[in-house]
Design a protein around this motif. Structure first.
Motif, PDB file in Angstrom:
ATOM      1  N   ASN A 131       0.834  -1.185   0.000  1.00 38.81           N
ATOM      2  CA  ASN A 131       0.000   0.000   0.000  1.00 38.81           C
ATOM      3  C   ASN A 131       0.869   1.236   0.000  1.00 38.81           C
ATOM      4  O   ASN A 131       1.849   1.316   0.737  1.00 38.81           O
TER       5      ASN A 131
ATOM      6  N   TYR B 257       0.505   5.293   0.607  1.00 35.23           N
ATOM      7  CA  TYR B 257      -0.434   6.321   1.012  1.00 35.23           C
ATOM      8  C   TYR B 257       0.309   7.438   1.710  1.00 35.23           C
ATOM      9  O   TYR B 257       1.402   7.268   2.221  1.00 35.23           O
TER      10      TYR B 257
ATOM     11  N   GLY C 270       8.224   4.561  -4.897  1.00 32.85           N
ATOM     12  CA  GLY C 270       6.936   4.231  -4.317  1.00 32.85           C
ATOM     13  C   GLY C 270       6.425   5.269  -3.356  1.00 32.85           C
ATOM     14  O   GLY C 270       5.553   4.991  -2.553  1.00 32.85           O
TER      15      GLY C 270
ATOM     16  N   SER D  48       5.188   4.560  11.125  1.00 35.59           N
ATOM     17  CA  SER D  48       5.575   4.116   9.785  1.00 35.59           C
ATOM     18  C   SER D  48       5.849   5.291   8.869  1.00 35.59           C
ATOM     19  O   SER D  48       5.356   6.381   9.062  1.00 35.59           O
ATOM     20  N   SER D  49       6.612   5.017   7.847  1.00 32.23           N
ATOM     21  CA  SER D  49       6.902   6.041   6.847  1.00 32.23           C
ATOM     22  C   SER D  49       5.798   6.011   5.795  1.00 32.23           C
ATOM     23  O   SER D  49       4.880   5.227   5.878  1.00 32.23           O
ATOM     24  N   ASP D  50       5.945   6.827   4.799  1.00 29.10           N
ATOM     25  CA  ASP D  50       4.893   6.885   3.789  1.00 29.10           C
ATOM     26  C   ASP D  50       4.738   5.575   3.055  1.00 29.10           C
ATOM     27  O   ASP D  50       3.686   5.232   2.585  1.00 29.10           O
ATOM     28  N   GLN D  51       5.837   4.848   2.945  1.00 28.31           N
ATOM     29  CA  GLN D  51       5.781   3.685   2.081  1.00 28.31           C
ATOM     30  C   GLN D  51       5.329   2.419   2.763  1.00 28.31           C
ATOM     31  O   GLN D  51       4.972   1.466   2.110  1.00 28.31           O
ATOM     32  N   LEU D  52       5.365   2.381   4.079  1.00 26.19           N
ATOM     33  CA  LEU D  52       5.075   1.115   4.748  1.00 26.19           C
ATOM     34  C   LEU D  52       3.661   0.669   4.472  1.00 26.19           C
ATOM     35  O   LEU D  52       2.743   1.461   4.465  1.00 26.19           O
TER      36      LEU D  52
END
Lengths: 368, 351
Positions: free
Chosen positions: A34, A36, A77, B16-20
């Motif tokens: 995901n 976001y 990403g 978490s970072s944006d990608q996790l």
């Protein structure tokens, strides 16, 4: 050793969902992640449209429900940039990227060409209830259509009036006016023709160059509104459509009345279909929270991925689908080598065997 | 409980970072590899005995001889089976207390095919999806249920009796006769009058056979096949309900689709059950059949409960889940039951 750079390293599909999460799916590695923004996810940030930045597929743009367009880089990403559609109202009907400008169309008809700095370069009114839009980048033309909103072809250099306005089909056999409900539009590559699918389960092809404004080709499929359409990349004569009942079929435009192929395995409404650019597969995302991969020739599902949220839109990359291509190539090489060896052996033996075999076959009649 | 879950979510996201990924983004189903659970074969010999005759039998062209050979093969199989069972029983007797524990019997529920959409309790993404679905307003205590119950046109006596009993079972519900009105015109009026759900009982051949449950402001529409309908007088020792709000039990709604259906059932009942009334409504899902029961319970002592059945009893089977209010022609379906594609395996269930 053939190094396969495509497989595994690149994501196959980017899928947008109703909960604002962008998912990237890698079918080789069987990985779905995901993507976001920390504060910006949830139902208000539903991803409604998604498009590539350039043909090289290095970045993509997602249009969210509240009018925000975000840029995501496929390599990392992560979301890098965000823009706001000027004068946003209603839903987003279409999003496209031309050179370094955006083309967006909202459901209240606001078709707009605007740059990254939020400058509107051109805008036109496409009527009410616009549901879909497509861009032809070579000809710089845009086509829009919707509910009670006929197909209109716009030239971006002359945005005041559409250069082609379609006409509704003739009344049906009961002399009733056929309602207009365009749910999907696609430009047929290498031509000016427009393919449209409707909520009244029709597939129509319009030709702006012909002297009729009515559709040039028409057929209907099943009894439910068609919601997804895509043209096969390698063969622009072939078209795949999907409807709200979970039926997908392939049509050939040269014999449009005939359903070329049906596809099985869907449980819910098919939201978007995208064909793989080079391989004979297509991806489809549906409301039943699954992404499915079909081979164009076979009705059964090749891959199915459960993605947990209702899916709305889809982008397909050029990546390979299977890991086995490497191993397969090695195997075929091995087999070739083995064959060569055997060939050599045969040649060597045949010269000897002739004499031997002759002697074996015939009982030695020794003349004494 | 809701607050706790929300705090867990926010903790995860802040770390978490944006990608996790939120848990994992998706679950892949291996269609190619069919997990074939080999039924336990005790003897290797057994295998050999069975495989040889089977090949020969299908190649016998003479029908009489073929049937005779088949009957003989079956007899031998049964003999083998009984022999093995006796062997196992003797083993158990011999070992006595040291015998390995009896394996649980293989049932269709035990050997249910793995379903990707089974909801894991810690799945943040599914939680996010559910928090923002159409039924969320009920769970946030913003709306209370108000149900309209009606039928298809011109219902027979059995259906009208069923409706009356249903409305006694659901608090805050009213029965209206259909009188040939279009559902698409009824629904906007219901929304204006503040109804949250509409239940339409379909009747065929003088008995109710279908149920359409539509959650109102923009909610999903669910269509069920209804069978085995029993009215109060047909149930032995049944009793009438009281005005108390019942408790609700939802069993076995495991998959994502099951969760949605379960939530829809919950939105039919008021938030606070009145335990003093000792009434309980059960929606029990087993093998994709949902059993509706309405009981009054009493605890006789610590271990025993007495149950007395109230009201109607029926069985539901899901046919389709449509997004949005009732629009069978133009609505988008989230799930449709496709018999030939979905019912190919006896061990696959969708709820």
């Amino acid at each position: 050793m053939v190094e396969n750079s495509g497989c595994g390293s690149q994501n196959n599909v980017w899928v947008g969902s109703e909960t604002g999460l962008l998912k990237s799916v890698n079918l080789c590695k069987k990985l779905a992640t995901n993507h976001y923004d920390k504060e910006n996810y949830g139902k208000e940030h539903e991803i409604q449209r998604i498009c590539w930045e350039y043909e090289d597929q290095s970045a993509l743009y997602t249009a969210h429900k509240n009018g925000v367009v975000r840029k995501l880089e496929t390599a990392s990403g992560g979301y890098v940039d965000s823009f706001q559609i000027p004068e946003m109202a209603g839903k987003i009907a279409g999003l496209a990227r031309l050179d370094s400008n955006f083309i967006t169309c909202t459901s209240n008809g606001d078709l707009r060409l605007w740059s990254d700095e939020n400058e509107t370069l051109a805008s036109s009114k496409a009527g009410d209830n616009v549901l879909c839009m497509d861009l032809n980048s070579e000809l710089q033309q845009v086509v829009t259509g919707g509910k009670e909103n006929l197909v209109k072809l716009w030239d971006l250099n002359k945005p005041e009036q559409p250069i082609f306005k379609a006409k509704n089909v003739r009344p049906d056999w009961l002399e009733h006016r056929v309602p207009v409900w365009v749910t999907g539009l696609k430009f047929i590559p290498n031509s000016n023709k427009i393919l449209s699918i409707t909520g009244t389960h029709n597939i129509r092809v319009f030709d702006p160059n012909s002297n009729t404004r009515r559709p040039v080709l028409e057929t209907s499929y099943e009894e439910y509104p068609l919601t997804a359409v895509d043209i096969v990349a390698k063969n622009p004569n072939q078209v795949i459509v999907g409807n709200t009942h979970g039926d997908a079929a392939m049509f050939d435009l040269r014999k449009i009345k005939h359903v070329a192929r049906c596809y099985k395995g869907f449980a819910g409404s098919i939201r978007e279909i995208r064909c793989h650019p080079s391989l004979p597969y297509f991806f489809s995302c549906s409301l039943d929270r699954h992404l499915r991969v079909h081979h164009e020739q076979y009705p059964k599902v090749e891959h199915k991925v459960y993605l947990k949220s209702r899916l709305t839109c889809l982008l397909a990359t050029d990546a390979e689908l299977e890991v086995k291509t490497d191993e397969k190539e090695l195997e075929t090489e091995k087999r070739k080598k083995e064959k060569d060896v055997w060939d050599e052996l045969d040649d060597a033996d045949s010269s000897e065997s002739d004499s031997d075999s002759d002697s074996d076959l015939l009982p030695s009649k020794k003349k004494k | 409980m809701d607050e706790d879950q929300q705090s867990i979510c926010s903790d995860q996201f802040s770390i978490s970072s944006d990608q996790l990924s939120i848990c994992s983004g998706g679950i892949f189903s291996d269609i190619a590899s069919v997990i074939d659970e080999n039924p336990l074969k005790d003897d290797a010999n057994n295998n050999n005995n069975e495989s040889m005759p089977q090949n020969n039998i299908s190649q016998i062209r003479n029908k009489d001889r073929r049937t005779a050979a088949f009957i003989k093969m079956r007899k031998e199989q049964r003999k083998e089976k009984i022999r093995l069972r006796k062997q196992r029983q003797n083993m158990r007797k011999q070992l006595g207390k040291n015998a390995p524990p009896v394996a649980p019997p293989k049932t269709i529920e035990n050997r249910r095919e793995k379903e990707d959409t089974m909801v894991q309790p810690d799945d943040v993404e599914v939680l996010l999806d559910e928090e923002s679905d159409e039924m969320a307003s009920y769970f946030e205590r913003k709306t209370t249920p108000k149900i309209l119950i009606t039928t298809s046109d011109r219902p027979r006596s059995r259906t009208t009796k069923f409706l009356k009993e249903l409305s006694e079972g659901f608090p805050n519900s009213t029965v209206f006769y259909r009188r040939a009105l279009d559902l698409k015109k009824v629904i906007p009026q219901c929304i204006m009058k503040g109804f949250t759900d509409i239940i339409i009982v379909n009747e065929d051949r003088k008995t109710p056979n279908g149920l359409l449950l539509c959650h109102l402001p923009e909610g999903p529409t669910v269509h069920f096949k209804m069978s085995n309908v029993k009215l109060r007088k047909e149930i032995k020792n049944s009793t009438t309900p009281s005005e108390h709000q019942p408790e609700i039990i939802l069993n076995n709604f495991g998959t994502r689709l099951g969760h949605t259906i379960g939530r829809m059932f919950t939105t039919l009942f008021p938030h606070n059950p009145e335990f003093i009334g000792r009434q309980v409504v059960t929606f029990h899902n087993q093998r994709d059949f949902i059993f509706f029961r309405h009981h009054r319970y009493i605890f006789r002592n610590e271990k025993r409960v007495g149950l007395q059945e109230i009201g109607p009893r029926f069985t539901l089977k899901l046919r389709s889940l449509q997004k949005g209010t009732f629009d069978s022609k133009f609505g988008e379906y989230e799930w449709i039951h496709k018999r030939h594609e979905m019912d190919t395996s006896r061990r696959r269930f969708h709820l």
